[in-house]
Scaffold this active site. Structure first.
Site, PDB file in Angstrom:
ATOM      1  N   HIS A 168      25.923  29.359  41.213  1.00  0.00           N
ATOM      2  CA  HIS A 168      26.509  29.456  39.788  1.00  0.00           C
ATOM      3  C   HIS A 168      25.503  29.653  38.460  1.00  0.00           C
ATOM      4  O   HIS A 168      24.606  28.875  38.713  1.00  0.00           O
ATOM      5  CB  HIS A 168      27.677  28.286  39.397  1.00  0.00           C
ATOM      6  N   GLY A 221      32.779  37.896  41.535  1.00  0.00           N
ATOM      7  CA  GLY A 221      32.640  37.233  41.060  1.00  0.00           C
ATOM      8  C   GLY A 221      33.722  36.276  39.588  1.00  0.00           C
ATOM      9  O   GLY A 221      34.399  36.465  39.569  1.00  0.00           O
ATOM     10  N   GLU A 222      32.592  35.514  38.868  1.00  0.00           N
ATOM     11  CA  GLU A 222      33.146  34.519  37.642  1.00  0.00           C
ATOM     12  C   GLU A 222      33.135  34.911  36.719  1.00  0.00           C
ATOM     13  O   GLU A 222      31.489  34.580  36.799  1.00  0.00           O
ATOM     14  CB  GLU A 222      33.806  33.355  37.961  1.00  0.00           C
ATOM     15  N   GLY A 240      42.354  37.255  46.967  1.00  0.00           N
ATOM     16  CA  GLY A 240      43.847  37.648  47.335  1.00  0.00           C
ATOM     17  C   GLY A 240      44.031  39.189  48.126  1.00  0.00           C
ATOM     18  O   GLY A 240      43.020  39.328  49.012  1.00  0.00           O
TER      19      GLY A 240
HETATM   20  C1  LIG Z   1      40.762  37.897  41.642  1.00  0.00           C
HETATM   21  C2  LIG Z   1      41.101  37.740  43.218  1.00  0.00           C
HETATM   22  O1  LIG Z   1      40.273  38.853  43.682  1.00  0.00           O
HETATM   23  P1  LIG Z   1      39.044  38.720  44.722  1.00  0.00           P
HETATM   24  O2  LIG Z   1      38.433  39.385  44.991  1.00  0.00           O
HETATM   25  O3  LIG Z   1      40.098  38.673  46.349  1.00  0.00           O
HETATM   26  O4  LIG Z   1      38.831  37.374  44.759  1.00  0.00           O
HETATM   27  C3  LIG Z   1      37.636  37.523  43.951  1.00  0.00           C
HETATM   28  C4  LIG Z   1      36.429  36.151  44.000  1.00  0.00           C
HETATM   29  O5  LIG Z   1      35.897  36.798  45.824  1.00  0.00           O
HETATM   30  C5  LIG Z   1      34.804  35.466  43.071  1.00  0.00           C
HETATM   31  O6  LIG Z   1      35.851  35.502  41.798  1.00  0.00           O
HETATM   32  C6  LIG Z   1      34.465  35.303  43.591  1.00  0.00           C
HETATM   33  O7  LIG Z   1      33.182  35.431  43.292  1.00  0.00           O
HETATM   34  C7  LIG Z   1      34.662  32.941  43.707  1.00  0.00           C
HETATM   35  N1  LIG Z   1      33.844  32.233  44.180  1.00  0.00           N
HETATM   36  C8  LIG Z   1      34.032  31.894  45.301  1.00  0.00           C
HETATM   37  C9  LIG Z   1      34.889  32.227  45.793  1.00  0.00           C
HETATM   38  C10 LIG Z   1      35.609  31.901  47.404  1.00  0.00           C
HETATM   39  O8  LIG Z   1      36.041  32.732  48.649  1.00  0.00           O
HETATM   40  C11 LIG Z   1      34.594  30.666  47.915  1.00  0.00           C
HETATM   41  C12 LIG Z   1      33.467  30.102  46.475  1.00  0.00           C
HETATM   42  C13 LIG Z   1      33.509  30.780  45.695  1.00  0.00           C
HETATM   43  C14 LIG Z   1      32.384  29.969  45.215  1.00  0.00           C
HETATM   44  C15 LIG Z   1      32.031  30.964  43.546  1.00  0.00           C
HETATM   45  C16 LIG Z   1      32.961  32.561  43.768  1.00  0.00           C
HETATM   46  N2  LIG Z   1      32.370  33.076  42.383  1.00  0.00           N
HETATM   47  C17 LIG Z   1      30.929  32.583  42.338  1.00  0.00           C
HETATM   48  O9  LIG Z   1      30.220  33.580  40.998  1.00  0.00           O
HETATM   49  N3  LIG Z   1      30.057  32.360  42.650  1.00  0.00           N
HETATM   50  C18 LIG Z   1      30.178  30.989  43.545  1.00  0.00           C
HETATM   51  O10 LIG Z   1      29.807  30.091  43.631  1.00  0.00           O
HETATM   52  C19 LIG Z   1      42.570  38.135  43.499  1.00  0.00           C
HETATM   53  O11 LIG Z   1      43.860  37.284  43.014  1.00  0.00           O
HETATM   54  N4  LIG Z   1      42.567  39.708  43.755  1.00  0.00           N
HETATM   55  C20 LIG Z   1      43.976  40.109  44.488  1.00  0.00           C
HETATM   56  C21 LIG Z   1      43.963  41.156  43.262  1.00  0.00           C
HETATM   57  C22 LIG Z   1      43.849  41.194  41.130  1.00  0.00           C
HETATM   58  C23 LIG Z   1      44.079  41.834  40.555  1.00  0.00           C
HETATM   59  O12 LIG Z   1      43.375  42.976  41.016  1.00  0.00           O
HETATM   60  N5  LIG Z   1      44.412  41.740  39.256  1.00  0.00           N
HETATM   61  C24 LIG Z   1      44.931  42.890  38.341  1.00  0.00           C
HETATM   62  C25 LIG Z   1      46.199  42.644  37.306  1.00  0.00           C
HETATM   63  C26 LIG Z   1      46.748  42.642  38.361  1.00  0.00           C
HETATM   64  C27 LIG Z   1      48.545  42.228  37.796  1.00  0.00           C
HETATM   65  O13 LIG Z   1      48.602  42.984  36.573  1.00  0.00           O
HETATM   66  O14 LIG Z   1      48.992  41.380  37.966  1.00  0.00           O
HETATM   67  C28 LIG Z   1      43.473  42.815  37.282  1.00  0.00           C
HETATM   68  O15 LIG Z   1      43.543  40.771  36.944  1.00  0.00           O
HETATM   69  O16 LIG Z   1      43.273  43.166  36.553  1.00  0.00           O
HETATM   70  C29 LIG Z   1      43.640  40.892  45.628  1.00  0.00           C
HETATM   71  O17 LIG Z   1      45.210  41.510  46.083  1.00  0.00           O
HETATM   72  O18 LIG Z   1      42.733  41.251  45.720  1.00  0.00           O
HETATM   73  C1  LIG Z   2      39.552  28.923  42.949  1.00  0.00           C
HETATM   74  C2  LIG Z   2      38.637  28.433  43.461  1.00  0.00           C
HETATM   75  C3  LIG Z   2      37.305  29.751  42.950  1.00  0.00           C
HETATM   76  C4  LIG Z   2      35.632  29.435  43.413  1.00  0.00           C
HETATM   77  C5  LIG Z   2      35.622  28.633  42.406  1.00  0.00           C
HETATM   78  C6  LIG Z   2      34.056  28.374  42.982  1.00  0.00           C
HETATM   79  O1  LIG Z   2      33.090  28.781  41.685  1.00  0.00           O
HETATM   80  C7  LIG Z   2      33.703  27.252  43.751  1.00  0.00           C
HETATM   81  C8  LIG Z   2      32.168  26.894  43.416  1.00  0.00           C
END
Ligand SMILES: C[C@H](OP(=O)(O)OC[C@@H](O)[C@@H](O)[C@@H](O)CN1c2cc(O)ccc2Cc2c1[nH]c(=O)[nH]c2=O)C(=O)N[C@@H](CCC(=O)N[C@@H](CCC(=O)O)C(=O)O)C(=O)O
Ligand SMILES: CCCCCC(=O)CC
Length: 330
Positions: free
Chosen positions: A39, A107-108, A176
């Site tokens: 992070h 990412g976030e 997702g």
């Molecule tokens: C948001 C979803 O996307 P998805 O690719 O499935 O997941 C995203 C995450 O992987 C990242 O955000 C990840 O970086 C978070 N993360 C993390 C994840 C994890 O599994 C374990 C630990 C961590 C800790 C961590 C994270 N990130 C970091 O930077 N650092 C960390 O330490 C999702 O919901 N995807 C859906 C599609 C959603 C979509 O496209 N939505 C559209 C709108 C749709 C609508 O109109 O409703 C949009 O938002 O534009 C999917 O199906 O994939």
């Molecule tokens: C729903 C939680 C997604 C992962 C959050 C995170 O960044 C934890 C380190």
């Protein structure tokens, strides 16, 4: 597949050296793996930290003997260049053979916006992650310099002189359905975050397996890893409240919108009720209660747990696993 127990040593919740001491203790208690958050800004403001994950991993690998280490997770698409991510994990895996992997994800805003100002949509970031993974794998494997012209990244005769002796295991986060499918297609293993067991069983894991089969892989050989936070204390309400630091992760808007200020996340986190935390995290008063919580997710198909310890007494939250690990892994 044998269930593996991982300890998530958070360097946004704890000072880096305290998290390192937790990792050493967790290895001694019998955890198979250690995972660290990657992070820039944390999920809570008050008393938070955000150490740099790769610097921490180097020190923690040297301080431990055999546990497997990975980030949980690294976003290789914006604040980090994928070539430098590949170089870092190649170096760590060469130095600590068999003990280093990487988990990637799209990412976030908390981590990318403060240092880039940019926040592309989810589909674009997913596409960028797939391209970043492609180029990282080329750099790890290629015996020749890599030239690559993609949609997002360009590499000009890039060569990694320091290579691991074997493959860097790659976990890919899918929260997702589409993310899970991409994970199956482009990585070795699934990484996900705590969700209702029915969603994991009926949506996340089937999509992951679909992606794997599309890429000609055998899904039965691929892990289903999941990050989930837990808190153990004899006082049940105290145990739940100790999870407050992570409550912002339960607010969907934090993922959808460009929220990068930890103070703003904290305001939302403070509104999350105990019921929601209880449903999404693991809360128990003793080892028996924790075993039940873990079994719920095992039944849904999770076989590698990355357990984030948010217990009021952190050492107790580690030591209690002497009793839990044999019960859930046999
Ligand atoms: C948001 C979803 O996307 P998805 O690719 O499935 O997941 C995203 C995450 O992987 C990242 O955000 C990840 O970086 C978070 N993360 C993390 C994840 C994890 O599994 C374990 C630990 C961590 C800790 C961590 C994270 N990130 C970091 O930077 N650092 C960390 O330490 C999702 O919901 N995807 C859906 C599609 C959603 C979509 O496209 N939505 C559209 C709108 C749709 C609508 O109109 O409703 C949009 O938002 O534009 C999917 O199906 O994939
Ligand atoms: C729903 C939680 C997604 C992962 C959050 C995170 O960044 C934890 C380190």
């Amino acid at each position: 597949m044998k269930t593996q127990m991982g300890y998530f040593a958070s360097i946004e919740q704890y000072r880096p050296m305290d998290a390192l001491e937790q990792a050493v203790r967790a290895e001694n208690v019998g955890f198979d793996s250690i995972w660290v958050d990657d992070h820039f800004h944390p999920w809570y403001h008050t008393n938070a930290q955000t150490g740099q994950a790769w610097a921490w991993m180097g020190a923690a690998l040297q301080a431990t003997k055999k546990a497997f280490f990975s980030t949980c997770i690294t976003c290789p698409i914006m604040r980090y260049n994928p070539g430098v991510v590949a170089q870092t994990f190649a170096t760590l895996r060469q130095m600590y053979p068999g003990r280093v992997g990487i988990a990637v994800g799209a990412g976030e805003a908390l981590n990318e916006v403060p240092v880039t100002g940019e926040w592309p949509s989810v589909p674009v970031r997913q596409d960028m992650t797939v391209e970043a993974v492609e180029v990282m794998q080329k750099l790890w494997e290629s015996k020749e310099p890599v030239s690559f012209k993609g949609k997002y990244y360009t590499f000009d005769k890039a060569f990694l002189y320091t290579k691991p002796d074997d493959k860097v295991p790659l976990y890919f986060s899918g929260m997702g359905p589409k993310g899970a499918q991409l994970a199956g297609k482009h990585a070795d293993h699934l990484m996900t975050v705590s969700a209702p067991p029915s969603v994991l069983k009926n949506v996340t894991i089937p999509n992951f397996e679909k992606g794997a089969r599309e890429a000609g892989k055998d899904p039965s050989k691929m892990e289903h890893a999941m990050l989930v936070w837990y808190s153990v204390d004899a006082d049940y309400d105290k145990a739940i409240e100790a999870l407050r630091f992570w409550a912002g992760c339960l607010v969907p808007a934090m993922f959808k919108y460009k929220v990068s200020d930890a103070k703003e996340v904290e305001l939302h986190a403070n509104l999350v009720g105990h019921d929601m935390m209880k449903d999404n995290f693991m809360v128990a008063t003793d080892a028996e209660g924790m075993i039940k919580e873990i079994e719920r997710f095992k039944a849904a198909g999770i076989n590698h747990f990355c357990l984030g310890n948010s217990s009021p007494n952190v050492n107790l939250g580690i030591d209690i696993f002497k009793e839990i690990i044999p019960a859930v892994t046999e």
